[in-house]
Motif scaffolding. Structure first.
Motif, PDB file in Angstrom:
ATOM      1  N   HIS A  26      60.012 -15.546  32.758  1.00 57.14           N
ATOM      2  CA  HIS A  26      60.763 -16.205  31.682  1.00 57.14           C
ATOM      3  C   HIS A  26      59.895 -16.459  30.464  1.00 57.14           C
ATOM      4  N   ALA A  27      58.686 -16.894  30.705  1.00 53.54           N
ATOM      5  CA  ALA A  27      57.802 -17.144  29.563  1.00 53.54           C
ATOM      6  C   ALA A  27      57.565 -15.854  28.791  1.00 53.54           C
ATOM      7  N   GLU A  28      57.437 -14.752  29.534  1.00 53.96           N
ATOM      8  CA  GLU A  28      57.247 -13.458  28.896  1.00 53.96           C
ATOM      9  C   GLU A  28      58.492 -13.063  28.099  1.00 53.96           C
ATOM     10  N   LEU A  56      60.596 -15.078  26.641  1.00 55.74           N
ATOM     11  CA  LEU A  56      60.604 -15.861  25.414  1.00 55.74           C
ATOM     12  C   LEU A  56      59.594 -15.308  24.413  1.00 55.74           C
ATOM     13  N   ALA A  57      58.397 -15.003  24.911  1.00 57.41           N
ATOM     14  CA  ALA A  57      57.368 -14.505  23.999  1.00 57.41           C
ATOM     15  C   ALA A  57      57.790 -13.171  23.398  1.00 57.41           C
ATOM     16  N   PHE A  58      58.357 -12.313  24.205  1.00 57.42           N
ATOM     17  CA  PHE A  58      58.779 -11.000  23.737  1.00 57.42           C
ATOM     18  C   PHE A  58      59.901 -11.143  22.708  1.00 57.42           C
ATOM     19  N   ALA A  59      60.864 -12.021  23.013  1.00 56.20           N
ATOM     20  CA  ALA A  59      61.979 -12.240  22.079  1.00 56.20           C
ATOM     21  C   ALA A  59      61.442 -12.730  20.741  1.00 56.20           C
ATOM     22  N   SER A  60      60.524 -13.675  20.831  1.00 54.21           N
ATOM     23  CA  SER A  60      59.926 -14.245  19.630  1.00 54.21           C
ATOM     24  C   SER A  60      59.219 -13.170  18.814  1.00 54.21           C
ATOM     25  N   HIS A  90      68.645 -12.606  23.227  1.00 55.47           N
ATOM     26  CA  HIS A  90      69.041 -13.707  24.106  1.00 55.47           C
ATOM     27  C   HIS A  90      68.202 -13.677  25.370  1.00 55.47           C
ATOM     28  N   ALA A  91      67.521 -14.787  25.646  1.00 59.95           N
ATOM     29  CA  ALA A  91      66.768 -14.913  26.894  1.00 59.95           C
ATOM     30  C   ALA A  91      67.547 -15.867  27.786  1.00 59.95           C
TER      31      ALA A  91
END
Lengths: 524, 178
Positions: A482-484, A486-490, A449-450
């Protein structure tokens, strides 16, 4: 020699009874509950009603003992091929079947008297919310208890592996034990001494109290003017008395902590045996617990403020369905209450064999996190100052003098946050007062979860929560870009299916050919 | 991962949430009828609050006279009912990717959840009475996790909800113990 090779009876044979000493312990229990109050009552009371109550209690002891004997006679247990079967109850017969594959934790307990008599208590827990105790065999002969546990573990391994396959394979060979840690009395004393901040506060308070009578002279004039109204009302004396009392309590608490640690965790031994982690500890009450490695969802390394400069930490494992042994003293959750920093990678490797913990490099979160923390702490100080000013007048604003501390704390929090990866694992760290590092294998990841609260949104930051099947504290990476996040979660989510497949493949390879190809991909 | 410099800030425009990184295109929206659903629920809530305020003033003295209080509450409530559902609608989105499903929601508190298919234990569809009236449904997927163990996607047209559920059930395969 496994129990299945023993001649007399054998575990697949007829049902067995508990050790006859069960009656002895039941008798002691009856005595405690009925006879002791009766005797004590006789000493103190003299009136008619008291007499009657005394005699009633004394007489009730006899049928109570009879019930205990009946319970003993009616209790049977039997180890079948894939289940543990327990029949109990005098009037209400209870037939309980525990599938071996569902067993989460097997514990052997020995109180002081039980050790003297050479008997143990065997407790079996199954998975599922909190790991409640499914079955208690109290008491068994010590040798029988140990053999039964070994047999349960061996058969459980086999049952778990064969769950989806109809054919029965050969019994797996007894795996060897690797010693992971052993705590000496000195280690335990140190653990108890650093277990909480009480000792530190106590020491600090003692130091302050030493200087108290020297206070009048070196206090600067304006400060003395501030304290004057208090002294005139004698409140200073009262405050000092309170401080003294608190200090005494803390010191006593600290000593209790040290002694408690040395006795409660006496001769602490941690081993990895095949697919289980086993702990043995305790002086008066000896305990043995085992946790199946396959159920471990993550490892937490906790370094409290007091222990960090000494290079000490505490290690915990989190298992599925909450921590087994939660609610019990010293349950499996704290798998090593005390560890030296240099040994941590070896201990983590004891649980996750393919992880090189010392090679993990953590990257920091976004520098704006510091700004956010400063703002938060300053606001809190402002609020406290305002409240104090409203109550105590101008002097309330003195608390703002702690602003530099707030800034320092914010910076420190920021520096202690980090996250990183190793092949097959994700690592997250945060916390100042109790710095916690989570080590989570990719094959145990659940949802990612982000999140962003409105302030984080403004700053472009976010929080990533890494969910596993274990309860307890959730691993969170707070205030990264935040972008990081999302990228990490992905990226992490993308690795899960392969990690789960690989994990299953390796487990089957370790557990043996009887496992077959039917292990589901959901198996945590 | 190598050590990286902190990334430059990504300002989030409040009107449109940023797309998830490494995702082609924007996320799928919900069915527009859900705005009506939320407005309906909002109106009911406003009604309840006004009724409660009226009831409470039987015992306590309100700071302003009751009709004025009700007018204020009603106005605020209507503004809320008018403006919030569309912005919630814009904030919601979901997408089925090769290995996982992504769900995004939240106007002030944004959340993006990524659920790998292999972790989905089972999938439910749910319909409250109002949803049934409008032909909408909510899909809920359950994992073995503890934080947000159930991830839901509301306001889908019933047929879409059924299709999503079937597709997820197919992708996640048989259930198993953790």
């Amino acid at each position: 020699m496994t129990l299945s090779e023993t001649a007399a009876g054998g575990w697949s044979g007829p049902a067995r009874r508990l050790h006859p000493f069960t009656i002895l312990f039941a008798a002691i229990d009856v005595g405690r509950r009925f006879l002791l109050p009766a005797i004590i009552g006789g000493v103190s009371a003299g009136d008619e009603v008291g007499e009657i109550v005394r005699w009633a209690l004394g007489l009730l002891a006899i049928p109570a003992l009879g019930v205990a004997i009946a319970k003993y006679v009616s209790f049977h247990y039997r180890l079948a091929a894939e289940e543990l079967v327990i029949d109990s109850g005098v009037l209400n017969r209870k037939h309980r079947v525990i599938p071996l594959s569902r067993i989460q934790n097997i514990e052997l307990r020995q109180g002081l008297l039980q050790t003297f008599c050479g008997v143990v208590e065997l407790r079996v827990e199954t998975a599922g919310g909190g790991g409640e105790t499914e079955a208690v065999l109290s008491v068994l002969d010590r040798h029988d208890g140990e053999l039964l546990r070994e047999e349960l573990l061996a058969r459980r391994r086999q049952a778990v592996a064969e769950e989806h396959v109809s054919l029965t394979g050969p019994l797996l060979e007894e795996p060897s034990a690797t010693l992971l840690a052993h705590l000496s009395p000195r280690d335990l004393a140190l653990a108890g001494a650093t277990a909480n901040e009480a000792g530190l506060i106590a020491a600090g308070l003692i130091g302050v109290l030493q200087f108290v009578d020297r206070l009048p002279s070196p206090i600067p004039q304006p400060l003395r003017e501030l304290l004057l109204p208090w002294r005139q009302e004698g409140t200073l004396g009262v405050v000092l008395l309170l401080l003294g009392g608190v200090a005494l309590l803390l010191i006593v608490g600290w000593i209790v902590s040290v002694v408690g640690s040395m006795v409660g965790y006496h001769d602490f031994t941690l081993e990895r045996t095949g697919e289980e982690l086993r702990k043995r500890y305790g002086l008066l009450s000896r305990r043995e617990t085992s946790v199946p490695l396959q159920r471990v969802q993550s490892v937490r390394v906790e370094e409290s403020l007091l222990r960090r400069p000494l290079g000490l930490a505490s290690l915990k494992v989190e298992t599925a369905g909450g921590a087994p042994g939660q609610g019990q003293r010293g349950g499996a959750e704290a798998f090593l209450p005390f560890a030296r920093k240099g040994h941590i990678d070896r201990l983590v490797a004891g649980v996750f064999a393919d992880l090189d913990y010392s090679a993990v490099r953590l990257r920091g979160v976004h520098p704006r996190a510091r700004r956010r923390l400063i703002v938060r702490y300053s606001l809190r100080l402002l609020v406290i100052g305002a409240v104090l000013a409203a109550v105590a007048g101008r002097t309330g604003w003195l608390v703002l003098g702690a602003l530099p501390i707030a800034f320092g704390l914010a910076h420190w929090q920021y520096r202690n946050r980090g996250y990183g990866t190793a092949p097959g694992y994700v690592v997250a760290r945060r916390g100042v007062f109790n710095r916690t590092t989570w080590v989570i294998p990719e094959r145990k990841l659940q949802t990612l979860h982000a999140t962003q609260d409105p302030f984080q949104r403004r700053l472009g930051l976010g929080t990533l929560a890494i969910d596993t099947a274990a309860g307890g504290r959730v691993a969170r990476i707070v205030d990264l870009a935040h972008a990081e996040a999302l990228a990490f979660a992905s990226a992490l989510a993308a690795r899960v299916p392969e990690a789960v497949r690989e994990g299953d493949r390796r487990y089957r390879a370790r557990v043996g050919p009887a496992a077959g190809a039917a292990l589901g991909s959901k198996r945590g | 991962m190598p050590d990286a410099e902190p990334l430059p800030d990504v300002p989030a425009s409040p009107a449109r949430p940023p797309p998830i990184a490494s995702l082609d295109g924007v996320l799928r929206p919900l069915d527009p009828r859900v705005i009506r659903l939320w407005r309906l629920i909002g109106l009911i809530e406003v009604g309840i609050i006004c009724a409660a305020a009226a009831a409470v003033t039987q015992w306590l003295q309100p700071p302003i006279p009751l009709p004025l209080l009700l007018a204020v509450l009603l106005t605020l409530g209507l503004i809320y009912v008018a403006l919030r559902p569309p912005s919630r609608y814009r904030a919601w989105g979901y997408e089925l990717r090769p290995d996982d499903v992504v769900v995004r929601h939240g106007v002030w508190w944004r959340t993006v959840s990524v659920v790998p298919y292999v972790r989905i234990q089972h999938v439910d569809t749910r319909q409250g009475p109002l949803e049934r009236m409008l032909g909408l449904a909510t899909v809920v997927f359950f994992t073995a996790g503890t934080v947000g163990a159930a991830v839901d996607v509301p306001g889908l047209a019933l047929e879409d909800a059924e299709r999503l559920r079937e597709r997820l059930a197919l992708l996640s395969g048989a259930d198993d113990a953790v």
